[in-house]
Each structure stands twice: as C-alpha cells, then as structure tokens.
Write a protein that holds these residues in place. Structure first.
Motif, mmCIF file in Angstrom:
data_model
loop_
_atom_site.group_PDB
_atom_site.id
_atom_site.type_symbol
_atom_site.label_atom_id
_atom_site.label_comp_id
_atom_site.label_asym_id
_atom_site.label_seq_id
_atom_site.Cartn_x
_atom_site.Cartn_y
_atom_site.Cartn_z
ATOM 1 N N MET B 369 35.525 1.634 -8.230
ATOM 2 C CA MET B 369 35.438 0.490 -7.298
ATOM 3 C C MET B 369 36.940 0.203 -6.843
ATOM 4 O O MET B 369 37.044 -0.596 -5.941
ATOM 5 C CB MET B 369 34.955 -0.619 -8.054
ATOM 6 C CG MET B 369 33.457 -0.557 -8.290
ATOM 7 S SD MET B 369 32.753 -1.705 -9.161
ATOM 8 C CE MET B 369 33.100 -3.089 -8.293
ATOM 9 N N ARG B 372 40.794 2.539 -2.630
ATOM 10 C CA ARG B 372 41.151 3.995 -2.528
ATOM 11 C C ARG B 372 42.373 4.242 -2.012
ATOM 12 O O ARG B 372 42.839 3.579 -0.975
ATOM 13 C CB ARG B 372 39.932 4.624 -1.493
ATOM 14 C CG ARG B 372 38.405 4.542 -2.249
ATOM 15 C CD ARG B 372 37.238 4.987 -1.110
ATOM 16 N NE ARG B 372 36.161 4.718 -1.582
ATOM 17 C CZ ARG B 372 35.077 4.981 -0.864
ATOM 18 N NH1 ARG B 372 35.251 5.395 0.382
ATOM 19 N NH2 ARG B 372 33.931 4.686 -1.522
ATOM 20 N N SER B 412 24.877 8.000 -11.378
ATOM 21 C CA SER B 412 25.367 6.817 -10.561
ATOM 22 C C SER B 412 26.771 6.630 -10.708
ATOM 23 O O SER B 412 27.393 6.567 -9.508
ATOM 24 C CB SER B 412 24.828 5.414 -11.122
ATOM 25 O OG SER B 412 25.423 4.423 -10.572
ATOM 26 N N SER B 415 28.160 9.686 -8.638
ATOM 27 C CA SER B 415 28.088 9.392 -7.092
ATOM 28 C C SER B 415 29.072 8.385 -6.651
ATOM 29 O O SER B 415 29.977 8.729 -5.679
ATOM 30 C CB SER B 415 26.878 8.597 -6.825
ATOM 31 O OG SER B 415 25.472 9.332 -7.167
ATOM 32 N N ALA B 416 29.466 7.356 -7.527
ATOM 33 C CA ALA B 416 30.339 6.351 -7.126
ATOM 34 C C ALA B 416 31.832 7.078 -6.923
ATOM 35 O O ALA B 416 32.445 6.940 -5.934
ATOM 36 C CB ALA B 416 30.489 5.242 -8.066
ATOM 37 N N GLU B 419 31.656 9.875 -4.145
ATOM 38 C CA GLU B 419 31.938 9.027 -2.766
ATOM 39 C C GLU B 419 33.354 8.846 -2.690
ATOM 40 O O GLU B 419 33.868 8.894 -1.527
ATOM 41 C CB GLU B 419 30.833 8.113 -2.489
ATOM 42 C CG GLU B 419 29.386 8.498 -2.310
ATOM 43 C CD GLU B 419 28.406 7.757 -2.589
ATOM 44 O OE1 GLU B 419 28.647 6.226 -2.230
ATOM 45 O OE2 GLU B 419 27.309 7.800 -2.775
ATOM 46 N N ASP B 427 40.062 10.515 4.218
ATOM 47 C CA ASP B 427 41.081 9.698 4.702
ATOM 48 C C ASP B 427 42.513 10.270 4.926
ATOM 49 O O ASP B 427 43.214 9.611 5.504
ATOM 50 C CB ASP B 427 41.370 8.649 3.465
ATOM 51 C CG ASP B 427 41.615 7.318 4.125
ATOM 52 O OD1 ASP B 427 40.728 6.943 5.111
ATOM 53 O OD2 ASP B 427 42.359 6.549 3.656
ATOM 54 N N ASN B 430 42.940 10.190 8.397
ATOM 55 C CA ASN B 430 43.603 8.832 8.793
ATOM 56 C C ASN B 430 45.094 8.769 8.589
ATOM 57 O O ASN B 430 45.858 8.443 9.467
ATOM 58 C CB ASN B 430 42.643 7.725 8.380
ATOM 59 C CG ASN B 430 41.533 7.560 8.672
ATOM 60 O OD1 ASN B 430 41.271 8.099 10.037
ATOM 61 N ND2 ASN B 430 40.727 7.381 7.820
ATOM 62 N N VAL B 473 27.456 17.284 -2.466
ATOM 63 C CA VAL B 473 26.356 16.477 -2.978
ATOM 64 C C VAL B 473 26.691 15.000 -2.172
ATOM 65 O O VAL B 473 25.647 14.303 -1.810
ATOM 66 C CB VAL B 473 26.504 16.143 -4.312
ATOM 67 C CG1 VAL B 473 25.420 15.132 -5.053
ATOM 68 C CG2 VAL B 473 26.136 17.658 -5.128
ATOM 69 N N LYS B 476 27.046 13.718 2.443
ATOM 70 C CA LYS B 476 25.661 13.273 2.941
ATOM 71 C C LYS B 476 25.720 11.951 3.593
ATOM 72 O O LYS B 476 25.259 11.924 4.898
ATOM 73 C CB LYS B 476 24.425 13.494 2.159
ATOM 74 C CG LYS B 476 24.104 14.806 1.879
ATOM 75 C CD LYS B 476 22.834 14.906 1.068
ATOM 76 C CE LYS B 476 22.622 16.278 0.355
ATOM 77 N NZ LYS B 476 22.971 16.362 -0.953
ATOM 78 N N ILE B 477 26.008 11.298 2.665
ATOM 79 C CA ILE B 477 25.633 9.717 3.183
ATOM 80 C C ILE B 477 26.758 9.463 4.319
ATOM 81 O O ILE B 477 26.282 8.899 5.245
ATOM 82 C CB ILE B 477 26.378 8.735 2.116
ATOM 83 C CG1 ILE B 477 25.542 9.118 0.670
ATOM 84 C CG2 ILE B 477 26.087 7.160 2.296
ATOM 85 C CD1 ILE B 477 26.235 10.143 -0.130
ATOM 86 N N SER B 480 24.779 11.253 7.439
ATOM 87 C CA SER B 480 23.823 10.419 7.833
ATOM 88 C C SER B 480 24.211 9.001 8.663
ATOM 89 O O SER B 480 23.440 8.453 9.417
ATOM 90 C CB SER B 480 22.771 10.224 6.850
ATOM 91 O OG SER B 480 23.142 9.168 5.762
ATOM 92 N N ASP B 481 25.000 8.484 7.920
ATOM 93 C CA ASP B 481 25.753 7.427 8.471
ATOM 94 C C ASP B 481 26.174 7.503 9.956
ATOM 95 O O ASP B 481 26.728 6.458 10.676
ATOM 96 C CB ASP B 481 26.741 6.867 7.527
ATOM 97 C CG ASP B 481 27.272 5.557 7.960
ATOM 98 O OD1 ASP B 481 26.742 4.747 8.748
ATOM 99 O OD2 ASP B 481 28.379 5.252 7.688
ATOM 100 N N GLY B 483 29.228 8.765 10.385
ATOM 101 C CA GLY B 483 30.426 8.910 9.808
ATOM 102 C C GLY B 483 31.667 8.851 11.095
ATOM 103 O O GLY B 483 31.223 7.821 12.001
#
Lengths: 407, 696
Positions: B369, B372, B412, B415-416, B419, B427, B430, B473, B476-477, B480-481, B483
């Motif tokens: 959390m 980043r 979980s 994933s956190a 991601e 990034d 950027n 893995v 994807k998010i 689908s978002d 990006g």
C-alpha cells in the motif's frame, strides 16, 4: 477474465474490479441529474441500514431477559456481523458512485483534493482496527472455550466438587483475562499483572516461578505495536470529520463525508464492543448534525452505544459485546456459586446454576457459530478497504497524468 | 519426602488459613476486584487450594483426610512404606473393580478400595504439588505405579461410575473420585504448561554447560527457570533454530502422555487451551527474537523507505524461517503430542499458524500500500517471491480447508504486490516521458536517463521469471481498465505476431522503444548534426551492450529488436561519417583542380588550406566529444581513417609536387598522413586537444 488464484471462495473481496472496468463506457451517458439521484439513493440506503441496526433490542442485564433467543441482540456477534455487512454494502455503493457516477477527475479539485486523502487516511487506520479486532476475536474464541469447560463441568449430574472446582478454575481464568483494564492494556503490565500468580502464593516461590506458573497468559501481545492506541486512532479518524458546507457540500463531497462517517462509526463500534489495545479515553461523541437526513439513525446508534460504553466504564467490564457481558455475568454468578458450594448441592441452588449454565451454553453456541464468520467478515472488510484504496489511488494517479498532459 | 523445604510448608499453611477465612465470606467474587484478590494464588495453585477446601467442606466425611497434614503424616510416621506397598495392592483391587464395572455389573456398593485409592492418589498429588522438583513424576520408578497410571485409573473410574444407574449410594464415591481427578488434572495442566514454556536444557547445550549441577535434574530445572525466557527461543542463525521448537524427545513424550491422560479424562479443552496459548506465545517470541516487530499499517505507510527496506529484509528472513523451520517444527510437535488424535493436532496447528501467517501477510499488504516508486520494485518482488514459495509449503502443512483459506489470503497479498509491481514497472514509461529537460548532455555522452533505465531494466530482469509471472497474472486489470494509451497500442501488436510475446516482454519493449524515441528527441538539442549522431550512437551502443550483457533482457527483447537497433546504429554511423567527413573529402577531390588541363596552383593552395582548417577544426571539436565504448570509439576511428587517410595520401602523392618545395610545401602541407592518423586516434577522447600544440 481474471483467473487469478483468488478463486471463488472469496469472490466478494474483489468485486471492486469490474466497477472500474465498466466506468469508461458509462461516464459518457451520465448527466448531473443521474448523479444527484445516485446520491440520494445512497443517503437513503445508509439511513435505512443504520436504522435497522439501531433498532435491535438491547439485552437487559436482569436475569429474566437472559434466555431470550433473539440472535440479533444489540451489540451481539450476530449484530456485529450485520454491522459489517452494512459497512460492506455502503462501501460498495460508495465506490460505485465514486467511479461510475461522474467524471472522476473532480477528485483532484477542491474540496475533494483534501477530503479524498483524508478519507484514505481513515481507511488505513480502519485497517489497523480491523486487524486488531480480528486478533481480539481470537481471544474471544479462547474465552468461549473456557466457558465451554465450565458448561461441560457444571452439566454433570450428580454435580461433584471436582466438577465445580474445574468450572471455577475455568471461570476464574475467563474473568481474569476478560478484566482488561484499558489503561493497562497499553502497557506490558497487562500480562504480568493479570497473570503473575505464584503457584504457592509465597512471594519467594512466586518470584522464582513466575515464568513457569500462572494460568495461560492468554495474550502476551496484541497484533499491533505497543504504542498503538485504539482510542487515539479513532480520535485521529474523527478529528477532521467535518461536514462539508456551502459550496463545498456539492458533488462528491457529501458522499465522501457520508462514507467517512460510516467508517468512523463502524470502527468505533467495533472498538467499543470488542477489547483491543488502549481504549483509554475513547470518544463517545461525534459531531453530526441531525439535520442531515441520513445522519439521524447513525446518531441514534452512536448515542445508544455511548450510553452502554459509559455504563461499561463504570462497571469496568471488558467490552460491550453482548456475549461477553453474558459470559461475565454468568461467570460471576457461577463463581459465587462455586465458592459456597458444598457437596451435595441443594436442589434450589442447582436450579439456579442450571439457569446460568443454560445461558452460558446458549452464549457459547452463539460464539461458536458467529466468531469464525465474524473473523472472515473482518478479513473481507480489510481486503475491500485495501482494494478500494488502491483503486482510488489509481484514479488519482491517472488524473494526475491526464492533467499533466494537458498542461 | 524430606526434600520439602520448611518454608513451603509455612507458605502452604498460611495460605490455607487465608482460604479458610475467605471461603465463608458470602460475597467474595461479587466484584471483579475481589475476584482478583481471591484469584491471586488460586488459579494456578488450584489443585493445591482445593485440597484445603476439601478439608473445610468435607469435615463430616468419615475419612476427613486432613489433607493438609498429609505431608507431615507421611514424613513422621512409618506409614510411608505402608503407603508405598499398599498402592500397588489397591491398584490391583481397583483394576478388578474396573473390570467388574466394564462387564456391566452394577455393584451393590462401592468397595472401600475406591476410597483408599482416592486417598492415596490424592496424597500422591499433594506430594508432587509440594515438591520443589516438578520433574519428579516423569521419572518412573519400577516398584511404584506412576502418578499418571494412577490418574488414568481414576479417570477410568470416573467414567465407569458415571455410567452406573443413578443412585444415591454411588454419589459420594463419584464425588470423591471426581474431586481427585480434578486435582490431578489441574496438576497435570500446570505441568503441561510449564513443560511447554520451558525449553529443555539438554536441547540447549550451552545453557546446560553453564550451570553444572551435581544433581542433573535439579540443574536442568534451575537453569531453565533462571534463564527467564519461558519459551522456545530459537536464536537466529544458530543451530538451535533448526531445532525449533526445542523440546527434548523426553519432554515431547511426556507432553504426549499428559495430553493423552487429559483427553481421556475429558479434559481435552483445558489441554488444548494450554497448548495453543503457550505455543502461540512461544511462536510470537520466536518471531520477535528474529527481529520481527509488529508495525501498524498506519506506521508502515508513514515510514521512510530506508527503514522500511530494513523491515522488509527482516520480514523476508522471518517468513522464510517460518516456512522452512518453524511451521514444520510446530506441526511435528503438534503431531507427536497429539498423535492419537490427528484432527485435533491438525486444527491446533492450523489455528496457530493461521494467526501467524495472517499477521505476516498484513505486513506484506501494508508494504504494497505504500506510495509506489521505482526503487521499491525489487523489494516488492522479493516479498512476492517469498510469498510464492510459501504456497507449496502450506499445502503440505495445513489441512486442505485451512490451506485454501490461507491461499486466498496469500493470493490477495500477492495481487496487491503484483499490481504494485506492474504499476511501478509501467511507471518507467512516465519517468521516461517526464524526462524532457531541454539541455543536452555535453559532448554527446551517454545520457543519465539511458544509464538509469538500462541498469534498472538489467536489475529488474534478474527477476525475469517473477516479472513475467506478475505481468501475466496482474496486468489484466490494467488492460480491462483501458490502461494508458500506450498499452492499447501495444495490444494489437501482440495479436499480429505469431509467437505471442509475454506481457512483460511487451512492456519491456515498450519501455525500450520509448527510451529510443526520447533519446531521438534529445539528440535534436545538439546544434551540430554530427554530434547528434554521436549521441545517438553512444546511447544506442550503451543500450545494445547492456542487452548483450544480460541474457535475460536479451531473451525478452528478442534478436529482431536487437538487429533493428544495430541497423539504426550503422545508419547513425554512416550519417555521421557523411556529415563530418564528406566536406573534408571534398577538398581532396580531383574535380575543379585543373583548369585547361593544368593544375591550378591557387585552387590547390586553397584546397590544402581548407583541408587543414577543416581537419583542425574537426579535431579540435571532436576530440572533446566522448565515445566511452572502446569498441565504438575504435570503429569510428578506423572507419574515419579508412576513408580520410587513403584519400589524403593519394591527394598528396598526386599534387604535392605542384607546390614549390620548401616554404610553400611547409605552409600548405602541414600534416603527413601519419599525423592525420594520429590525430584521428585522438578523436572522441573527451579531451579537447589542439593539433598545433602537438606540432611544436
């Protein structure tokens, strides 16, 4: 689509994802009125849910009411589970509004540029509360076991001295470990003070054997560092909780405020109900205006709990959780019984004992059924908060990028 | 018996008095504070106290036992030997009675032997409780039935008596036997706990040697008492850690015997409570002694990265230790202590380890959390890998239902982290985009951005497998978002290629391409087109070298990308050559030198003059340019020499004769071919050099 190993057993946790993925298609069709409707529905839902919660019956502390089987007693485990459900619903709805309802680029503009980070900070603190409460629920499970020992022993017939002593021993452990002074809980004194009984009572022997004797030190530590204080965290979460006014109260400001209030009230309720580290000086009042249609039920709930809390403070009992109060009450009554117990017991006394044992049995049953689900709900709450926070931050970050591109 | 120290007797009797005073008090535990008082000295010493109670409450009982005086009685009188000799005999009587009960006979009355037996066992317990050396019961003596054996008989009697048809005449015995059983269980519960709380000295070699005692058993007891750490504390990095949880086989077997007895007597809950709480506390201690501190999520988010980095390293160490040593040690202990009951040992272990795992996971979640930033990637990947390696281990340790639950928890956290790692890596785009400073790096050297990105990528690619997995893995998010726009453009490219590159390699190529275009944009800040090409060559070469130097990047980027890059590098080279040296070579051409079939001297002089000037100028400028890659530097020099020197040599050969020898020659032909060669070898050194100086 997502095939990750989260699997299907905790599907709710990750509900948040699709919301983000559909938002792009929907933003276009949304106009301001639709947003306004969404807000009103949200407010109404929040109000309804809390009204439902605050209308649960309180267990009266007199013995006559103790046998009631209403599973939803105010501040019972079942009730807390409802509370967490309410939280999870509100949270999901809030997120939907945040992401679907409008161009999320507003998040970076006043007053949201301030309210947003404040909300995120609250969610982080709520996570620690979730964790420490979860840890405490484990403690509750130990208490349940101790109560079960007493039940098991006192249900024997004929009731002999051995069984009475067995029950007494378990109940003493139970009551002693439930007597967590909020002040002491913060310090390491807890373990020592509560548990440092010498085997023979003689000071020398006690000192020598301190490390080896005494009933199980239930919890030598909490799940949080020593300086963590539930009361202070709640204080910090609520200190900047100010109702948006005037121009600030338009748009997303109000939903953010509502959600913040929900977070604060839910975590606060958990802290009052279940012992956790350092609850000294826990707030009992939150400044909420009754004029807000949705706030009424929350204020009602808050005042009801605050009253219970003040009673608790006087009684020095461990927590407001209905089941805990029952354990405490029955435990004390049964210890009293065991202290004066003489074999063979008088029939009259046995009847009285049977009543307490029945309540204890009932309470243990509720704990047995409710604690594990409660723990997994707390985990779910935890995961949802983490997930939402990440999503909100992602949106913020993307907005940053867009705005920097425009510049 | 003589061992009982007098002060113990004193303390005992004084407590007895206290109890006598307390007990008749009708409202003792009505408030928690008084409950506390009455608690002190009661809970643990329950077994003892209640012996006092028996005396107070059982005064009318024919055998009124006067339990308190028992130690003295046994001490003073010669009944000690009676006691010893009578116990085996009565035990036999009890066995007979038990088999009678087991064959479903309802006895007329309970034989006297039951009461005698109860009394003997009760005395035995008292002796053990008062004995300084709690280890005593563990030493079986051949002639005496062990306390455990007697207690097991008591426990069998309890069960058997409770199954008799309800009848007043049995009740007194049931009560008596139940009381003794409770005392015994209370005693064993304490023993069980204290054994669990004390690591054996024999497994702690050094500790044992520090306290040599004539009486071995005593020595053990004292050393573990004085050591003040009540738990199995595996010290980091010592062999002891592998010994976790550090109980001797003897202790483990004693733990098992007690557990068995307690469970058989219906005291399973007590036994499990003590076990799970003490082990949980020991485990926490073990984590603490490994440096694992509890940190709230709130604090993790506020922490400086440097300190957090340290915490992460500790965390990884602790997690690995849990996976490789602690959990399996704990599981083994549990399995042996409760070997007769597999489901029990399974659930005890799961409950304990689950709490620990969740606690560890919370830290991982908290780290994921944090804000980043690029430098965090590698630590995130370390955590990710540690968690990944945990999963197969859990499958072997946990029953499947619990394992599944934990898998979800781990997923979980992963994933956190995954991601976050994808976010951090993506990034890079950027940070490349954001690097749009308008000032050019002096002398066309490798841009810091190139160095940073390439070294970062090289380091990242040491985690190639993990990153590939993570992108597979967790990306994807983003997709689908929707990006970023870059990702959308990269997606169709995927589809075009027959062998679909992994998402990570796509991302890597995206970053590299973006770096390429950023560098091209930067090259335009150079006013000198030649320097522009040198800059591109320098950076391009640096990139290629880095790719070649890392097998992982090379594999991910692919040969075709490298070929493409090498091709553009060659183009830059050609362009540079043309840009810088074509004009110079123009001076050395035949065309325009001859007027009406004769060499025009003024033109020739002009040619030499401008050659010299141009070359000097180029030398002056380009010797300060930097080509740090030696191979590229020499390639450049060789290629320059290869065109300039033959041309100059042949020009000299053909036209030097037209200049008057002497002064004129010296004036116009300032350099021999060797001088030119030497000067070319001075190019791209990064040191401005003057040819004139060298000529003097």
């Amino acid at each position: 689509m997502p095939t990750d190993s989260q699997g299907s057993s905790v599907p709710l946790i990750f509900l948040g994802r699709p919301i983000l993925s559909i938002r792009r298609n929907q933003i276009v069709n949304m106009d301001g009125n639709a947003d306004q409707d969404e807000f009103e529905i949200f407010q109404k839902h929040v109000a309804d849910r809390f009204l439902d919660l605050s209308s649960s019956p309180t267990t009266s502390s007199d013995a006559a009411a103790t046998t009631t089987n209403d599973v939803d007693n105010f501040l019972s485990i079942a009730w807390l589970r409802k509370l967490l459900d309410v939280f999870i619903c509100c949270e999901a709805e809030f997120k939907a509004i945040l992401f679907l309802g409008r161009d999320s680029s507003n998040i970076n503009k006043p007053p949201l540029d301030r309210l947003g980070p404040e909300l995120l900070d609250r969610t982080v603190k709520a996570l620690d509360v979730c964790n420490t409460i979860n840890h405490s629920v484990e403690m509750l499970r130990h208490w349940q076991k101790l109560a079960e020992i007493a039940v098991m022993a006192l249900k024997q017939s004929p009731l002999g001295e051995g069984q009475v002593r067995r029950a007494k021993k378990a109940l003493h452990s139970l009551l002693a470990s439930m007597t967590i002074d909020d002040k002491d809980a913060a310090s390491s004194k807890l373990a020592e003070r509560t548990w440092s009984f010498g085997r023979r009572g003689a000071a020398a022997a006690a000192a020598k054997e301190r490390s080896t004797t005494g009933p199980p030190r239930l919890f030598t530590s909490w799940s949080v560092p020593k300086n963590w204080s539930a009361a202070k965290q709640i204080q910090a979460m609520s200190s900047n909780l100010v109702m948006p006014r005037g121009a600030d109260s338009t748009g997303m400001a109000m939903p953010v405020f509502i959600m913040s209030t929900v977070i604060v009230i839910v975590t606060w309720t958990l802290v009052t109900a279940i012992p956790c580290q350092d609850r000294t000086g826990l707030l009992t009042h939150f400044a909420l205006s009754r004029q807000l249609s949705w706030a009424g039920p929350i204020i009602g709930l808050q005042e009801r709990i605050a009253e219970e809390w003040k009673k608790k403070e006087k009684k020095k009992s461990a927590g407001l959780l209905d089941e805990m109060q029952r354990l405490e009450r029955c435990g004390q009554a049964l210890i009293e019984f065991s202290d004066s117990f003489q074999y063979p017991a008088e029939a009259e006394k046995l009847e009285e004992v049977a009543m307490h044992v029945a309540e204890l049995t009932e309470t243990c049953k509720k704990m047995d059924e409710g604690l594990l689900p409660l723990q997994s709900q707390l985990r779910e709450m935890f995961h949802r908060i983490v997930r939402s926070r990440t999503e909100i931050l992602d949106v913020l970050e993307q907005n940053d990028k867009y705005s920097s591109l425009i510049l | 018996m003589e061992k009982i120290p007098p002060e113990n007797c004193d303390s005992f009797s004084s407590q007895d008095e206290k109890n006598k005073n307390n007990n008749p008090d009708p409202d003792v535990p009505s408030s928690t504070s008084s409950a506390h008082e009455s608690l002190s000295g009661e809970t643990k010493s329950d077994a003892l106290d209640t012996s006092a109670e028996i005396t107070t409450t059982e005064e009318n009982n024919e055998d009124s036992a006067a339990t308190i005086e028992k130690p003295e009685t046994t001490e003073d009188s010669s009944s000690t030997s009676d006691l010893d000799s009578s116990l085996p005999k009565i035990s036999e009587d009890i066995d007979r009675f038990l088999s009678q009960l087991e064959s479903n006979q309802t006895p007329e009355e309970i034989p006297d032997s039951v009461e005698k037996f109860a009394k003997l066992v009760d005395d035995q317990i008292t002796i053990y409780i008062l004995d300084e050396d709690p280890i005593k019961w563990r030493q079986d003596s051949d002639e005496d039935p062990s306390l455990l054996e007697s207690v097991n008989k008591i426990s069998k009697l309890t069960t058997a008596l409770s199954q008799l048809p309800s009848d007043e005449k049995y009740n007194a015995s049931i009560n008596r036997i139940g009381g003794v059983l409770q005392r015994a269980m209370s005693y064993f519960e304490d023993e069980f706990r204290s054994m669990l709380e004390n690591v054996d000295s024999e497994s702690n070699d050094q500790k044992g040697k520090q306290h040599p005692e004539p009486n071995d058993q005593k020595g053990k007891q004292q050393s573990s008492n004085s050591s003040n750490d009540s738990c199995a504390l595996p010290e980091p990095d010592s062999a002891k850690a592998t010994n976790f949880p550090g109980y001797s086989p003897e202790t483990v077997s004693n733990l098992n015997r007690i557990a068995l007895a307690m469970i058989a007597a219906g005291y399973e809950t007590e036994c499990c409570q003590v076990y799970s709480i003490t082990r949980r506390n020991s485990f926490e201690e073990a984590l603490k002694s490994n440096g694992f501190d509890k940190i709230s999520i709130d604090d993790v988010l506020k922490m400086q990265w440097q300190s957090l980095e340290g915490e992460i390293s500790t965390w990884i160490k602790v997690l690995k230790r849990c996976v490789t040593i602690y959990f399996s040690g704990e599981r083994k202990l549990c399995d042996v202590v409760f070997q007769e009951n597999h489901s029990l040992s399974g659930s005890l272990f799961s409950n304990l380890a689950r709490g620990v795992v969740i606690q560890l996971l919370n830290f991982a979640e908290a780290v994921a959390m944090t804000k980043r930033s690029a430098e965090k990637l590698f630590k995130f990947l370390d955590i990710y890998e540690a968690l990944r390696d945990l999963i197969p281990e859990l499958d072997t340790l946990f029953p499947s239902d619990c394992s599944e639950d934990l898998q979800n928890e781990i997923s979980s956290a992963r994933s956190a982290l995954g991601e976050a790692a994808v976010g951090i890596f993506s990034d890079l785009e950027n940070s490349i985009k954001g690097d749009n400073s308008k000032t050019a790096v002096p002398n066309g050297a490798v841009h810091p951005l190139t160095r940073y990105i390439m070294n970062y990528l090289k380091y990242a690619c040491e985690y190639k497998n993990t990153l590939e997995q993570i992108f597979q893995v967790h990306q994807k998010i983003d997709q689908s978002d929707g990006g970023g726009s870059d990702k959308e453009s990269s997606t169709p490219r995927n589809a075009d290629q027959t062998a679909k590159p992994s998402p990570f390699s796509v991302q890597l190529v995206t970053v590299m391409d973006m770096l390429g275009s950023n560098l091209e944009a930067k090259s335009r800040f150079y006013k000198d087109l030649s320097l522009n090409y040198i800059f591109l060559m320098n950076n391009g070469r640096y990139i290629i070298q880095k790719i070649k130097g890392s097998k992982e990047i090379h594999e991910l980027i692919g040969d075709s990308w490298c070929r493409k890059r090498s091709f553009s590098l060659r183009n830059y080279h050609k362009n540079y050559q043309r840009e810088t040296w074509n004009k110079v070579l123009g001076c050395l051409k035949d065309e325009g030198l001859q007027v009406n079939g004769k060499v025009a001297k003024p033109v020739l002089k002009e040619r030499f003059k401008s050659f010299n000037a141009m070359f000097e100028d180029i030398h002056k400028t380009q010797s300060s340019w930097i080509v740090s890659d030696e191979q590229l530097q020499s390639e450049l020099r060789v290629s320059i020499s290869a065109v300039v020197i033959p041309a100059y040599r042949s020009f000299l050969g053909r036209f030097s004769q037209y200049l008057d020898s002497g002064r004129q020659t010296e004036k116009y032909i300032k350099y021999g071919p060797e001088d030119i060669e030497t000067s070319i070898d001075e190019l791209f050194e990064g040191n401005p050099a003057s040819m004139a100086r060298r000529r003097t």
